[in-house]
Design a protein around this motif. Structure first.
Motif, PDB file in Angstrom:
ATOM      1  N   PHE A  39       0.814  -1.218   0.000  1.00  0.00           N
ATOM      2  CA  PHE A  39       0.000   0.000   0.000  1.00  0.00           C
ATOM      3  C   PHE A  39       0.855   1.279   0.000  1.00  0.00           C
ATOM      4  CE2 PHE A  39      -4.101  -2.100   1.742  1.00  0.00           C
ATOM      5  CZ  PHE A  39      -4.481  -2.400   0.436  1.00  0.00           C
ATOM      6  N   PRO A  40       1.903   1.376   0.844  1.00  0.00           N
ATOM      7  CA  PRO A  40       2.771   2.563   0.748  1.00  0.00           C
ATOM      8  C   PRO A  40       3.427   2.708  -0.629  1.00  0.00           C
ATOM      9  CG  PRO A  40       3.133   1.438   2.832  1.00  0.00           C
ATOM     10  CD  PRO A  40       2.253   0.553   2.007  1.00  0.00           C
ATOM     11  N   LEU A  41       3.734   1.590  -1.299  1.00  0.00           N
ATOM     12  CA  LEU A  41       4.332   1.659  -2.639  1.00  0.00           C
ATOM     13  C   LEU A  41       3.316   2.145  -3.668  1.00  0.00           C
ATOM     14  CD1 LEU A  41       6.494  -1.594  -2.680  1.00  0.00           C
ATOM     15  CD2 LEU A  41       7.335   0.754  -2.775  1.00  0.00           C
ATOM     16  N   LEU A  42       2.066   1.703  -3.514  1.00  0.00           N
ATOM     17  CA  LEU A  42       1.014   2.177  -4.423  1.00  0.00           C
ATOM     18  C   LEU A  42       0.867   3.694  -4.336  1.00  0.00           C
ATOM     19  CD1 LEU A  42      -1.835  -0.480  -3.904  1.00  0.00           C
ATOM     20  CD2 LEU A  42      -0.328  -0.243  -5.882  1.00  0.00           C
ATOM     21  N   LYS A  43       1.090   4.241  -3.155  1.00  0.00           N
ATOM     22  CA  LYS A  43       0.908   5.681  -2.922  1.00  0.00           C
ATOM     23  C   LYS A  43       1.935   6.517  -3.686  1.00  0.00           C
ATOM     24  CE  LYS A  43      -0.151   8.787   0.920  1.00  0.00           C
ATOM     25  NZ  LYS A  43      -0.220   8.922   2.404  1.00  0.00           N
ATOM     26  N   VAL A  44       3.150   5.980  -3.923  1.00  0.00           N
ATOM     27  CA  VAL A  44       4.201   6.763  -4.597  1.00  0.00           C
ATOM     28  C   VAL A  44       4.390   6.340  -6.050  1.00  0.00           C
ATOM     29  CG1 VAL A  44       5.418   7.237  -2.446  1.00  0.00           C
ATOM     30  CG2 VAL A  44       6.052   5.221  -3.774  1.00  0.00           C
ATOM     31  N   ALA A  45       3.584   5.412  -6.547  1.00  0.00           N
ATOM     32  CA  ALA A  45       3.704   4.973  -7.933  1.00  0.00           C
ATOM     33  C   ALA A  45       3.203   6.053  -8.885  1.00  0.00           C
ATOM     34  CB  ALA A  45       2.921   3.682  -8.143  1.00  0.00           C
ATOM     35  N   CYS A  46       3.786   6.095 -10.100  1.00  0.00           N
ATOM     36  CA  CYS A  46       3.435   7.127 -11.085  1.00  0.00           C
ATOM     37  C   CYS A  46       2.324   6.646 -12.013  1.00  0.00           C
ATOM     38  CB  CYS A  46       4.662   7.482 -11.916  1.00  0.00           C
ATOM     39  SG  CYS A  46       6.036   8.094 -10.947  1.00  0.00           S
ATOM     40  N   THR A  47       1.246   6.197 -11.452  1.00  0.00           N
ATOM     41  CA  THR A  47       0.106   5.740 -12.244  1.00  0.00           C
ATOM     42  C   THR A  47      -1.119   5.666 -11.339  1.00  0.00           C
ATOM     43  OG1 THR A  47      -0.691   3.992 -13.723  1.00  0.00           O
ATOM     44  CG2 THR A  47       0.557   3.286 -11.793  1.00  0.00           C
ATOM     45  N   ASP A  48      -2.285   5.551 -11.945  1.00  0.00           N
ATOM     46  CA  ASP A  48      -3.510   5.378 -11.178  1.00  0.00           C
ATOM     47  C   ASP A  48      -3.527   3.953 -10.618  1.00  0.00           C
ATOM     48  OD1 ASP A  48      -5.980   5.406 -10.048  1.00  0.00           O
ATOM     49  OD2 ASP A  48      -7.107   5.552 -11.927  1.00  0.00           O
ATOM     50  N   THR A  49      -3.510   3.828  -9.301  1.00  0.00           N
ATOM     51  CA  THR A  49      -3.370   2.505  -8.673  1.00  0.00           C
ATOM     52  C   THR A  49      -4.636   2.050  -7.966  1.00  0.00           C
ATOM     53  OG1 THR A  49      -2.487   3.540  -6.654  1.00  0.00           O
ATOM     54  CG2 THR A  49      -0.884   2.835  -8.322  1.00  0.00           C
ATOM     55  N   TYR A  50      -5.772   2.716  -8.252  1.00  0.00           N
ATOM     56  CA  TYR A  50      -6.997   2.360  -7.514  1.00  0.00           C
ATOM     57  C   TYR A  50      -7.412   0.912  -7.788  1.00  0.00           C
ATOM     58  CZ  TYR A  50     -11.746   2.421  -5.722  1.00  0.00           C
ATOM     59  OH  TYR A  50     -12.885   2.132  -5.014  1.00  0.00           O
ATOM     60  N   ILE A  51      -7.446   0.536  -9.064  1.00  0.00           N
ATOM     61  CA  ILE A  51      -7.852  -0.828  -9.426  1.00  0.00           C
ATOM     62  C   ILE A  51      -6.866  -1.833  -8.840  1.00  0.00           C
ATOM     63  CG2 ILE A  51      -8.301  -2.429 -11.310  1.00  0.00           C
ATOM     64  CD1 ILE A  51     -10.373  -0.230 -11.011  1.00  0.00           C
ATOM     65  N   THR A  52      -5.586  -1.520  -8.923  1.00  0.00           N
ATOM     66  CA  THR A  52      -4.563  -2.397  -8.352  1.00  0.00           C
ATOM     67  C   THR A  52      -4.771  -2.559  -6.861  1.00  0.00           C
ATOM     68  OG1 THR A  52      -2.989  -1.583 -10.007  1.00  0.00           O
ATOM     69  CG2 THR A  52      -2.079  -2.783  -8.132  1.00  0.00           C
ATOM     70  N   GLY A  53      -5.095  -1.454  -6.173  1.00  0.00           N
ATOM     71  CA  GLY A  53      -5.344  -1.494  -4.731  1.00  0.00           C
ATOM     72  C   GLY A  53      -6.526  -2.369  -4.383  1.00  0.00           C
ATOM     73  N   VAL A  54      -7.591  -2.272  -5.197  1.00  0.00           N
ATOM     74  CA  VAL A  54      -8.780  -3.113  -4.969  1.00  0.00           C
ATOM     75  C   VAL A  54      -8.432  -4.587  -5.146  1.00  0.00           C
ATOM     76  CG1 VAL A  54     -11.076  -3.696  -5.846  1.00  0.00           C
ATOM     77  CG2 VAL A  54     -10.410  -1.288  -5.581  1.00  0.00           C
ATOM     78  N   LEU A  55      -7.621  -4.894  -6.152  1.00  0.00           N
ATOM     79  CA  LEU A  55      -7.209  -6.282  -6.386  1.00  0.00           C
ATOM     80  C   LEU A  55      -6.356  -6.801  -5.228  1.00  0.00           C
ATOM     81  CD1 LEU A  55      -6.333  -6.145 -10.203  1.00  0.00           C
ATOM     82  CD2 LEU A  55      -8.315  -7.223  -9.134  1.00  0.00           C
ATOM     83  N   VAL A  56      -5.498  -5.943  -4.681  1.00  0.00           N
ATOM     84  CA  VAL A  56      -4.680  -6.336  -3.523  1.00  0.00           C
ATOM     85  C   VAL A  56      -5.571  -6.649  -2.330  1.00  0.00           C
ATOM     86  CG1 VAL A  56      -3.009  -5.499  -1.813  1.00  0.00           C
ATOM     87  CG2 VAL A  56      -2.611  -5.081  -4.238  1.00  0.00           C
ATOM     88  N   ILE A  57      -6.595  -5.804  -2.111  1.00  0.00           N
ATOM     89  CA  ILE A  57      -7.549  -6.048  -1.018  1.00  0.00           C
ATOM     90  C   ILE A  57      -8.280  -7.369  -1.238  1.00  0.00           C
ATOM     91  CG2 ILE A  57      -9.674  -5.239   0.075  1.00  0.00           C
ATOM     92  CD1 ILE A  57      -8.725  -2.381  -0.651  1.00  0.00           C
ATOM     93  N   ALA A  58      -8.759  -7.569  -2.479  1.00  0.00           N
ATOM     94  CA  ALA A  58      -9.515  -8.775  -2.799  1.00  0.00           C
ATOM     95  C   ALA A  58      -8.674 -10.025  -2.582  1.00  0.00           C
ATOM     96  CB  ALA A  58     -10.007  -8.712  -4.239  1.00  0.00           C
ATOM     97  N   PHE A  59      -7.376  -9.915  -2.852  1.00  0.00           N
ATOM     98  CA  PHE A  59      -6.513 -11.090  -2.722  1.00  0.00           C
ATOM     99  C   PHE A  59      -5.936 -11.206  -1.318  1.00  0.00           C
ATOM    100  CE2 PHE A  59      -2.444 -13.311  -3.126  1.00  0.00           C
ATOM    101  CZ  PHE A  59      -2.882 -14.486  -3.714  1.00  0.00           C
ATOM    102  N   SER A  60      -5.228 -10.175  -0.883  1.00  0.00           N
ATOM    103  CA  SER A  60      -4.516 -10.249   0.396  1.00  0.00           C
ATOM    104  C   SER A  60      -5.454 -10.124   1.584  1.00  0.00           C
ATOM    105  CB  SER A  60      -3.453  -9.144   0.454  1.00  0.00           C
ATOM    106  OG  SER A  60      -2.645  -9.284   1.583  1.00  0.00           O
ATOM    107  N   GLY A  61      -6.329  -9.115   1.558  1.00  0.00           N
ATOM    108  CA  GLY A  61      -7.233  -8.897   2.678  1.00  0.00           C
ATOM    109  C   GLY A  61      -8.209 -10.043   2.873  1.00  0.00           C
ATOM    110  N   MET A  62      -8.730 -10.575   1.765  1.00  0.00           N
ATOM    111  CA  MET A  62      -9.695 -11.668   1.866  1.00  0.00           C
ATOM    112  C   MET A  62      -9.045 -12.950   2.367  1.00  0.00           C
ATOM    113  SD  MET A  62     -12.615 -10.464   1.380  1.00  0.00           S
ATOM    114  CE  MET A  62     -13.498 -12.029   1.426  1.00  0.00           C
ATOM    115  N   VAL A  63      -7.782 -13.180   2.007  1.00  0.00           N
ATOM    116  CA  VAL A  63      -7.060 -14.350   2.529  1.00  0.00           C
ATOM    117  C   VAL A  63      -7.006 -14.286   4.051  1.00  0.00           C
ATOM    118  CG1 VAL A  63      -4.782 -15.421   2.734  1.00  0.00           C
ATOM    119  CG2 VAL A  63      -5.667 -14.840   0.488  1.00  0.00           C
ATOM    120  N   ALA A  64      -6.651 -13.099   4.568  1.00  0.00           N
ATOM    121  CA  ALA A  64      -6.578 -12.923   6.021  1.00  0.00           C
ATOM    122  C   ALA A  64      -7.948 -13.081   6.666  1.00  0.00           C
ATOM    123  CB  ALA A  64      -5.986 -11.550   6.354  1.00  0.00           C
TER     124      ALA A  64
END
Length: 311
Positions: A180-205
């Motif tokens: 998540f901190p890396l998504l914040k400094v990336a030079c692109t729109d990372t909203y969709i990527t962030g949602v996918l990370v939540i769907a994968f990582s957060g849901m596993v937990a």
């Protein structure tokens, strides 16, 4: 890798700018890390040198202690060293490696905790079939599945981090590299990527936590059929596991199961699952476990006695 060439390192903002707080944190986390290493190494040696090694619960505990050492060592030594320097940096390669190893060992720990819950479920709810169900080959299969699950959890997140373009700001508001901190400094729109990370990582937990919660609920419900002594012994072991699960999963779920953003409080919460929970694991599994305490006393007293006799 062309899109990464503008950034060769990241600056970690750390926990605090206050020098007195940094010195206090240095002493505190150094103590925690040493306590974690000593505690888990004592568990490793004690189980390896005793008949407990052949019991499934302690076989899983042996692997949990090993994972705790590896998992915490991906973050804590650098955190401790950075508290002594003014400018905290990490190279791009080491940052990506930290993302990979932390999620790999963290994911493996989650699945080992699940295997331990399954072991307690069988021991209490199916006691007559315990040795048949929890054979050494079955235990090895569960450990192998835990390592495989850790890899399946880590590599998509690692691939996501490696694929991010970094061309502008390189300051990460954290004490280690995380997705998540890396998504914040990336030079692109990372909203969709962030949602996918939540769907994968957060849901596993979350799913793992729900499975563990239901498992221990069934176990505690079954305890009413045991004798007072059996209930006391089983409760002691189960509460140890439940304490570990709450310490580890609570902050993880809060950070990874929400909209893709970061808060200053995340750094404090991350301390629970990177340092504090792994440090308390040896204490929780030994101080509340009479069998483990007796084994450690016997193993180390025999070791010291044999050394004294030899001298």
């Amino acid at each position: 890798m062309e899109n990464h060439r503008n950034i060769s390192e990241f600056i970690l903002l750390g926990l605090s700018y206050n020098q007195n707080i940094q010195i206090f944190c240095f002493v505190l986390f150094l103590f925690c890390y040493v306590a974690l290493l000593v505690g888990n190494l004592l568990i490793l040696v004690s189980i390896q040198c005793s008949p407990l090694f052949h019991q499934p619960m302690y076989y899983f505990l042996l692997h949990l202690a090993s994972i705790d050492i590896c998992y915490t060592s991906t973050v804590t030594p650098k955190l401790i060293a950075d508290l002594l320097v003014e400018r905290k940096t990490i190279s791009y390669g080491n940052c990506m490696l930290q993302v990979l190893t932390m999620h790999f060992f963290g994911g493996t720990e989650i699945f080992i905790l699940t295997s331990m819950a399954f072991d307690r479920y069988v021991a209490i709810c199916r006691p007559l079939h315990y040795m048949t169900i929890m054979s050494r080959s079955r235990c090895n299969l569960l450990i192998l599945a835990a390592w495989g699950g850790g890899a399946l959890h880590a590599f998509p997140l690692f691939s996501t981090a490696v694929g991010l373009p970094f061309c502008g700001p390189n300051e990460i508001d954290h004490y280690f590299c995380d997705i998540f901190p890396l998504l914040k400094v990336a030079c692109t729109d990372t909203y969709i990527t962030g949602v996918l990370v939540i769907a994968f990582s957060g849901m596993v937990a979350l799913v793992t936590f729900v499975v563990l919660f239901v498992s221990y609920g069934i176990i505690l419900f079954t305890l009413r059929n045991l004798s007072a002594e059996g209930r006391r012994k089983a409760l002691s072991t189960c509460w140890s596991h439940i304490n570990v699960v709450i310490l580890f999963f609570g902050p993880v779920i809060f950070i990874y199961l929400r909209p893709p953003t970061t808060f200053p409080e995340d750094k404090i919460l991350a301390l629970f699952y990177t340092i504090i929970a792994p440090m308390f694991n040896p204490l929780i599994y030994t101080l509340r476990n009479t069998e483990m305490k007796n084994t450690m006393r016997k193993v180390w007293c025999q070791t010291l006695y044999s050394k004294g006799a030899h001298n």
